[in-house]
Design a protein around this motif. Structure first.
Motif, PDB file in Angstrom:
ATOM      1  N   VAL A   1       0.251   6.420   5.675  1.00 51.98           N
ATOM      2  CA  VAL A   1      -1.146   6.675   6.034  1.00 51.98           C
ATOM      3  C   VAL A   1      -1.413   8.170   5.886  1.00 51.98           C
ATOM      4  O   VAL A   1      -0.606   9.004   6.309  1.00 51.98           O
ATOM      5  N   LEU A   2      -2.565   8.501   5.298  1.00 49.99           N
ATOM      6  CA  LEU A   2      -2.879   9.883   4.932  1.00 49.99           C
ATOM      7  C   LEU A   2      -4.190  10.324   5.565  1.00 49.99           C
ATOM      8  O   LEU A   2      -5.067   9.505   5.850  1.00 49.99           O
ATOM      9  N   ILE A   3      -4.310  11.650   5.725  1.00 49.56           N
ATOM     10  CA  ILE A   3      -5.555  12.191   6.260  1.00 49.56           C
ATOM     11  C   ILE A   3      -6.260  13.117   5.273  1.00 49.56           C
ATOM     12  O   ILE A   3      -7.299  13.681   5.614  1.00 49.56           O
ATOM     13  N   HIS A   4      -5.706  13.264   4.062  1.00 50.32           N
ATOM     14  CA  HIS A   4      -6.366  14.131   3.076  1.00 50.32           C
ATOM     15  C   HIS A   4      -6.117  13.612   1.660  1.00 50.32           C
ATOM     16  O   HIS A   4      -4.993  13.206   1.325  1.00 50.32           O
ATOM     17  N   PRO A   5      -7.143  13.626   0.806  1.00 50.37           N
ATOM     18  CA  PRO A   5      -6.984  13.119  -0.565  1.00 50.37           C
ATOM     19  C   PRO A   5      -5.921  13.843  -1.380  1.00 50.37           C
ATOM     20  O   PRO A   5      -5.360  13.262  -2.320  1.00 50.37           O
ATOM     21  N   SER A   6      -5.630  15.097  -1.033  1.00 48.69           N
ATOM     22  CA  SER A   6      -4.645  15.854  -1.813  1.00 48.69           C
ATOM     23  C   SER A   6      -3.244  15.283  -1.704  1.00 48.69           C
ATOM     24  O   SER A   6      -2.367  15.639  -2.498  1.00 48.69           O
ATOM     25  N   HIS A   7      -3.004  14.396  -0.737  1.00 49.99           N
ATOM     26  CA  HIS A   7      -1.683  13.804  -0.558  1.00 49.99           C
ATOM     27  C   HIS A   7      -1.526  12.465  -1.271  1.00 49.99           C
ATOM     28  O   HIS A   7      -0.423  11.921  -1.321  1.00 49.99           O
ATOM     29  N   VAL A   8      -2.612  11.931  -1.814  1.00 53.04           N
ATOM     30  CA  VAL A   8      -2.573  10.580  -2.364  1.00 53.04           C
ATOM     31  C   VAL A   8      -1.644  10.474  -3.564  1.00 53.04           C
ATOM     32  O   VAL A   8      -0.785   9.588  -3.633  1.00 53.04           O
ATOM     33  N   ALA A   9      -1.801  11.355  -4.533  1.00 47.78           N
ATOM     34  CA  ALA A   9      -0.997  11.264  -5.755  1.00 47.78           C
ATOM     35  C   ALA A   9       0.494  11.358  -5.439  1.00 47.78           C
ATOM     36  O   ALA A   9       1.312  10.618  -6.006  1.00 47.78           O
ATOM     37  N   LEU A  10       0.852  12.254  -4.530  1.00 54.70           N
ATOM     38  CA  LEU A  10       2.252  12.421  -4.171  1.00 54.70           C
ATOM     39  C   LEU A  10       2.775  11.189  -3.428  1.00 54.70           C
ATOM     40  O   LEU A  10       3.905  10.737  -3.678  1.00 54.70           O
TER      41      LEU A  10
ATOM     42  N   LEU B   1     -11.761   3.248   6.945  1.00 56.49           N
ATOM     43  CA  LEU B   1     -12.992   3.824   7.479  1.00 56.49           C
ATOM     44  C   LEU B   1     -12.825   3.924   8.997  1.00 56.49           C
ATOM     45  O   LEU B   1     -12.638   2.913   9.678  1.00 56.49           O
ATOM     46  N   ASP B   2     -12.880   5.126   9.516  1.00 61.02           N
ATOM     47  CA  ASP B   2     -12.509   5.377  10.901  1.00 61.02           C
ATOM     48  C   ASP B   2     -13.714   5.409  11.830  1.00 61.02           C
ATOM     49  O   ASP B   2     -14.691   6.120  11.572  1.00 61.02           O
ATOM     50  N   LEU B   3     -13.623   4.643  12.901  1.00 61.27           N
ATOM     51  CA  LEU B   3     -14.622   4.700  13.960  1.00 61.27           C
ATOM     52  C   LEU B   3     -14.067   5.349  15.221  1.00 61.27           C
ATOM     53  O   LEU B   3     -14.806   5.535  16.189  1.00 61.27           O
ATOM     54  N   GLU B   4     -12.782   5.691  15.194  1.00 62.20           N
ATOM     55  CA  GLU B   4     -12.143   6.182  16.416  1.00 62.20           C
ATOM     56  C   GLU B   4     -12.157   7.705  16.485  1.00 62.20           C
ATOM     57  O   GLU B   4     -13.198   8.334  16.641  1.00 62.20           O
ATOM     58  N   ASP B   5     -10.988   8.329  16.346  1.00 60.80           N
ATOM     59  CA  ASP B   5     -10.839   9.748  16.702  1.00 60.80           C
ATOM     60  C   ASP B   5     -11.674  10.708  15.862  1.00 60.80           C
ATOM     61  O   ASP B   5     -12.056  11.777  16.342  1.00 60.80           O
TER      62      ASP B   5
ATOM     63  N   TYR C   1       0.860  -1.184   0.000  1.00 65.64           N
ATOM     64  CA  TYR C   1       0.000   0.000   0.000  1.00 65.64           C
ATOM     65  C   TYR C   1       0.896   1.235   0.000  1.00 65.64           C
ATOM     66  O   TYR C   1       1.524   1.549   1.002  1.00 65.64           O
ATOM     67  N   ARG C   2       0.925   1.926  -1.114  1.00 66.30           N
ATOM     68  CA  ARG C   2       1.672   3.189  -1.155  1.00 66.30           C
ATOM     69  C   ARG C   2       0.928   4.262  -0.379  1.00 66.30           C
ATOM     70  O   ARG C   2       1.544   5.140   0.235  1.00 66.30           O
ATOM     71  N   SER C   3      -0.376   4.188  -0.380  1.00 69.44           N
ATOM     72  CA  SER C   3      -1.218   5.188   0.269  1.00 69.44           C
ATOM     73  C   SER C   3      -2.388   4.497   0.944  1.00 69.44           C
ATOM     74  O   SER C   3      -3.006   3.599   0.377  1.00 69.44           O
ATOM     75  N   MET C   4      -2.668   4.921   2.193  1.00 71.55           N
ATOM     76  CA  MET C   4      -3.833   4.454   2.928  1.00 71.55           C
ATOM     77  C   MET C   4      -4.520   5.702   3.473  1.00 71.55           C
ATOM     78  O   MET C   4      -3.938   6.425   4.296  1.00 71.55           O
ATOM     79  N   LEU C   5      -5.734   5.965   3.024  1.00 68.07           N
ATOM     80  CA  LEU C   5      -6.408   7.228   3.318  1.00 68.07           C
ATOM     81  C   LEU C   5      -7.524   7.049   4.348  1.00 68.07           C
ATOM     82  O   LEU C   5      -8.443   6.245   4.138  1.00 68.07           O
ATOM     83  N   PHE C   6      -7.441   7.805   5.441  1.00 68.60           N
ATOM     84  CA  PHE C   6      -8.498   7.804   6.447  1.00 68.60           C
ATOM     85  C   PHE C   6      -9.753   8.489   5.926  1.00 68.60           C
ATOM     86  O   PHE C   6      -9.679   9.531   5.271  1.00 68.60           O
TER      87      PHE C   6
END
Length: 296
Positions: free
Chosen positions: A226-235, A31-35, A4-9
């Motif tokens: 692991v990422l928190i925003h889609p804008s970081h996926v491509a990079l 898919l986040d159930l926590e924070d 997995y190069r990218s895992m997006l919350f």
């Protein structure tokens, strides 16, 4: 585990965001159930997450689907896994783990649900997030606690759980976490887990900082982030994909070594560098990674 190069919350109570995550090109969705889910929305979020898993499975999306449940010590973990362990779930992204015994208990719970609901035994993997001092002190035992453990990460993030637990001050250069991140990579590789993932970069606007952070973790041995925003996926996908130039370099290296080997030599001068079987095996590993990324 596949690389997995990218895992997006994605917040579990925001079902429409899952499609946006898929559209970003991420290799996996968490898919986040926590924070990211308010306490008042936890119960409804479980049902929403299950519906999202079922919907994405029906759509046949490329990205794998993981769920971050609430931690065992929260008292919410049992209800979370009862709801979300369902066909289409790749695994559980475990927060705030403490020790190996906890992993063994989680394995038993998941095994029970798989058997009861007719899910293939062992289908649900575990990714362990080291966010507590106790977990870091037992890093290696946790990694070896269950065959379900597919990957490891932890020890980064400004003002997050692990920083509070260990008392360090986050810097983009990461010297304060270098030992911890290195130990996680070592624990992963020693247990046959070849795709540890780094995380997370929280400054959404600083893409250059994110690139440096991702590249630094790649050089350390991480294979994704692991990422928190889609804008970081491509990079992220760019940073953790072996470049065509690198793949070509290693293909030429292997060809040179095999030619020398066929001529009765165990080593060869390749473009000014001494290489032998160990170098050829390293080159083969990079090519296998590139092929696995391309396949996925």
């Amino acid at each position: 585990m596949k690389p997995y190069r990218s895992m997006l919350f994605v917040p579990g109570h925001k079902p429409s965001w899952a499609e946006k995550a898929i559209a970003s090109g991420t290799d996996a969705v968490i898919l986040d159930l926590e924070d990211s889910v308010p306490a008042a929305d936890k119960a409804d979020a479980r049902k929403t997450v299950r519906e999202t898993i079922e919907r994405l499975r029906a759509q046949g999306v490329r990205a794998d689907i993981w769920v971050r449940p609430n931690s065992v010590d929260s008292g919410l973990f049992g209800a979370d896994v009862e709801e979300v362990v369902t066909p289409g779930l790749t695994g559980l992204f475990l927060p705030k783990v403490f020790d190996a015994e906890e992993i063994v208990r989680i394995d038993a719970v998941v095994s029970h649900i798989e058997g009861r609901d007719g899910i293939e035994a062992g289908a649900v993997g575990l990714i362990v997030s080291y966010e507590t001092a106790v977990a870091m002190a037992h890093c290696e035992e946790i990694a070896a606690a269950s065959p379900r453990v597919a990957s490891l990460l932890g020890a980064t993030g400004p003002s997050a759980d692990v920083g509070r637990e260990l008392g360090f001050e986050f810097t983009p250069e990461g010297l304060e976490t270098l030992y911890l991140r290195s130990r996680i990579v070592l624990a992963a590789r020693a247990n046959g887990l070849h795709h540890p993932v780094a995380g997370v970069w929280q400054d959404l606007a600083d893409l250059e900082g994110f690139r440096m952070f991702a590249e630094g973790n790649r050089r350390l041995g991480y294979r994704g982030i692991v990422l928190i925003h889609p804008s970081h996926v491509a990079l992220a996908n760019e940073v953790f994909t072996p470049s065509p130039a690198k793949v070509d370099h290693y293909r030429r290296m292997i060809a040179a070594f095999r030619e020398a080997e066929a001529a009765g030599s165990g080593a060869v001068d390749f473009e000014g560098q001494h290489i032998d079987l160990a170098h050829a095996k390293t080159a083969e590993g990079i090519i296998e990674l590139a092929e696995a990324v391309a396949k996925n």
